[in-house]
Design a protein around this motif. Structure first.
Motif, PDB file in Angstrom:
ATOM      1  N   GLY A  53     -35.617 -15.120  16.299  1.00  6.93           N
ATOM      2  CA  GLY A  53     -36.417 -13.709  16.732  1.00  6.93           C
ATOM      3  C   GLY A  53     -36.042 -13.397  17.890  1.00  6.93           C
ATOM      4  N   HIS A  54     -37.163 -12.783  18.780  1.00  9.39           N
ATOM      5  CA  HIS A  54     -36.957 -12.662  19.984  1.00  9.39           C
ATOM      6  C   HIS A  54     -36.961 -13.779  20.942  1.00  9.39           C
ATOM      7  N   TYR A  55     -36.094 -14.201  21.679  1.00 10.29           N
ATOM      8  CA  TYR A  55     -36.118 -15.523  22.734  1.00 10.29           C
ATOM      9  C   TYR A  55     -35.698 -15.080  23.964  1.00 10.29           C
ATOM     10  N   ILE A  56     -36.257 -15.794  24.739  1.00 10.09           N
ATOM     11  CA  ILE A  56     -35.769 -15.673  26.294  1.00 10.09           C
ATOM     12  C   ILE A  56     -35.095 -17.223  26.559  1.00 10.09           C
ATOM     13  N   ASP A  57     -34.197 -17.082  27.686  1.00 12.04           N
ATOM     14  CA  ASP A  57     -33.703 -18.449  28.079  1.00 12.04           C
ATOM     15  C   ASP A  57     -33.991 -18.107  29.712  1.00 12.04           C
ATOM     16  N   ILE A  58     -34.557 -19.466  29.894  1.00  6.49           N
ATOM     17  CA  ILE A  58     -35.168 -19.401  31.603  1.00  6.49           C
ATOM     18  C   ILE A  58     -34.253 -20.484  32.070  1.00  6.49           C
ATOM     19  N   GLU A  59     -33.199 -20.239  33.061  1.00 10.75           N
ATOM     20  CA  GLU A  59     -32.242 -21.145  33.482  1.00 10.75           C
ATOM     21  C   GLU A  59     -32.377 -21.255  35.279  1.00 10.75           C
ATOM     22  N   ASN A  60     -32.408 -22.623  35.343  1.00  9.24           N
ATOM     23  CA  ASN A  60     -32.334 -22.950  36.881  1.00  9.24           C
ATOM     24  C   ASN A  60     -31.023 -23.602  37.072  1.00  9.24           C
ATOM     25  N   SER A  61     -30.730 -24.398  38.219  1.00 16.47           N
ATOM     26  CA  SER A  61     -29.636 -25.207  38.397  1.00 16.47           C
ATOM     27  C   SER A  61     -29.464 -26.495  37.588  1.00 16.47           C
ATOM     28  N   THR A  62     -30.747 -26.726  36.977  1.00 10.87           N
ATOM     29  CA  THR A  62     -30.904 -28.282  36.190  1.00 10.87           C
ATOM     30  C   THR A  62     -31.162 -28.052  34.607  1.00 10.87           C
ATOM     31  N   TYR A  63     -32.020 -27.006  34.423  1.00 10.51           N
ATOM     32  CA  TYR A  63     -32.272 -26.763  32.983  1.00 10.51           C
ATOM     33  C   TYR A  63     -32.077 -25.397  32.531  1.00 10.51           C
ATOM     34  N   LYS A  64     -32.026 -25.334  31.201  1.00 15.27           N
ATOM     35  CA  LYS A  64     -31.996 -24.118  30.484  1.00 15.27           C
ATOM     36  C   LYS A  64     -33.011 -24.397  29.281  1.00 15.27           C
ATOM     37  N   ILE A  65     -34.086 -23.453  29.521  1.00 12.64           N
ATOM     38  CA  ILE A  65     -35.147 -23.586  28.443  1.00 12.64           C
ATOM     39  C   ILE A  65     -35.181 -22.177  27.673  1.00 12.64           C
ATOM     40  N   VAL A 105     -30.571 -30.139  29.292  1.00 18.85           N
ATOM     41  CA  VAL A 105     -30.515 -30.666  30.491  1.00 18.85           C
ATOM     42  C   VAL A 105     -29.070 -30.479  30.665  1.00 18.85           C
ATOM     43  N   LYS A 106     -28.902 -29.673  31.866  1.00 13.76           N
ATOM     44  CA  LYS A 106     -27.514 -29.290  32.119  1.00 13.76           C
ATOM     45  C   LYS A 106     -26.231 -30.421  32.261  1.00 13.76           C
ATOM     46  N   LYS A 107     -26.903 -31.377  32.999  1.00 12.43           N
ATOM     47  CA  LYS A 107     -26.041 -32.497  33.962  1.00 12.43           C
ATOM     48  C   LYS A 107     -25.383 -33.180  32.310  1.00 12.43           C
ATOM     49  N   THR A 108     -26.274 -33.219  31.384  1.00  9.54           N
ATOM     50  CA  THR A 108     -25.830 -34.294  30.393  1.00  9.54           C
ATOM     51  C   THR A 108     -25.465 -33.171  29.007  1.00  9.54           C
ATOM     52  N   GLY A 109     -25.941 -32.125  28.844  1.00 11.10           N
ATOM     53  CA  GLY A 109     -25.944 -31.318  27.871  1.00 11.10           C
ATOM     54  C   GLY A 109     -26.894 -31.863  26.700  1.00 11.10           C
ATOM     55  N   ARG A 110     -27.752 -32.842  27.293  1.00  6.92           N
ATOM     56  CA  ARG A 110     -28.771 -33.138  26.025  1.00  6.92           C
ATOM     57  C   ARG A 110     -29.621 -32.095  25.847  1.00  6.92           C
ATOM     58  N   ARG A 111     -30.280 -31.987  24.517  1.00  2.66           N
ATOM     59  CA  ARG A 111     -31.145 -31.166  24.338  1.00  2.66           C
ATOM     60  C   ARG A 111     -32.609 -31.672  23.837  1.00  2.66           C
ATOM     61  N   VAL A 112     -33.650 -31.572  24.657  1.00  2.79           N
ATOM     62  CA  VAL A 112     -34.955 -32.325  24.303  1.00  2.79           C
ATOM     63  C   VAL A 112     -35.952 -31.211  24.236  1.00  2.79           C
ATOM     64  N   SER A 113     -36.905 -31.689  23.257  1.00  2.00           N
ATOM     65  CA  SER A 113     -38.120 -30.887  23.074  1.00  2.00           C
ATOM     66  C   SER A 113     -38.753 -30.639  24.318  1.00  2.00           C
ATOM     67  N   MET A 114     -39.768 -29.440  24.294  1.00  2.00           N
ATOM     68  CA  MET A 114     -40.477 -29.123  25.555  1.00  2.00           C
ATOM     69  C   MET A 114     -41.471 -30.491  25.864  1.00  2.00           C
ATOM     70  N   THR A 115     -42.235 -31.177  25.082  1.00  2.00           N
ATOM     71  CA  THR A 115     -43.034 -32.279  25.108  1.00  2.00           C
ATOM     72  C   THR A 115     -41.952 -33.369  25.953  1.00  2.00           C
ATOM     73  N   GLU A 116     -40.909 -33.924  25.358  1.00  2.00           N
ATOM     74  CA  GLU A 116     -40.150 -34.653  25.959  1.00  2.00           C
ATOM     75  C   GLU A 116     -39.876 -34.298  27.516  1.00  2.00           C
ATOM     76  N   TRP A 117     -39.448 -32.932  27.800  1.00  2.00           N
ATOM     77  CA  TRP A 117     -39.177 -32.603  28.901  1.00  2.00           C
ATOM     78  C   TRP A 117     -40.227 -32.882  30.023  1.00  2.00           C
ATOM     79  N   LEU A 118     -41.370 -32.040  29.306  1.00  2.00           N
ATOM     80  CA  LEU A 118     -42.623 -32.206  30.648  1.00  2.00           C
ATOM     81  C   LEU A 118     -42.857 -33.825  30.616  1.00  2.00           C
ATOM     82  N   ARG A 119     -42.763 -34.681  29.713  1.00  2.00           N
ATOM     83  CA  ARG A 119     -43.113 -36.044  29.930  1.00  2.00           C
ATOM     84  C   ARG A 119     -42.124 -36.826  30.521  1.00  2.00           C
TER      85      ARG A 119
END
Ligand SMILES: [Zn+2]
Length: 141
Positions: A53-65, A105-119
């Motif tokens: 559906g409608h999504y947004i991407d939020i990006e800084n130098s380290t992450y894309k959410i 995670v831009k450095k590795t290209g790894r995709r993680v859930s929001m929970t894993e990211w927060l933690r």
């Protein structure tokens, strides 16, 4: 009343989906119209896909959410941490309203859930900056 979308109960990353097997993600069980706050400061872009559906991407130098199934396209451009950027909805291929979030995670290209990211990513050394309810949920102090 939760102040942040990630303080809402988590349903698991398939319960709210008409289609399964979407990859690591966290589903926040938000009522439609819940304000979605910036998890980080960054540049916001928006898009639409039949699944997300409608999504947004939020990006800084380290992450894309990526945050999905929003009610309406979010505001684009540079936005600050904790500001409201969009409102939740039930757009795309879903069985109910929720915010579906994951992080690259831009450095590795790894995709993680929001929970894993927060933690495991954001939290390191910055625990005290997270909302109380989020810390409680994560089981950290
Ligand atoms: Zn989802």
């Amino acid at each position: 009343m939760p102040r942040y979308f990630w303080e809402y109960p988590i349903t698991g990353d398939t319960k709210r989906h008409a289609t399964r097997g979407v990859g690591p993600a966290t589903d926040y069980d938000t009522p439609t119209g819940t304000p979605v706050h910036m998890p980080i400061s960054g540049k916001v872009t928006k898009g639409w896909l039949s699944d997300t559906g409608h999504y947004i991407d939020i990006e800084n130098s380290t992450y894309k959410i990526r945050l999905c199934h929003l009610r309406a396209p979010g505001k684009t451009g540079w936005r600050l941490w904790r500001t409201v950027v969009a409102y939740s909805g039930a757009t795309g291929n879903v069985t109910g309203p929720h915010v579906h979030g994951y992080v690259i995670v831009k450095k590795t290209g790894r995709r993680v859930s929001m929970t894993e990211w927060l933690r495991d990513y954001v939290n390191k050394g910055k625990v005290s900056k997270l909302p109380y309810n989020t810390r409680k949920f994560l089981g950290v102090k």
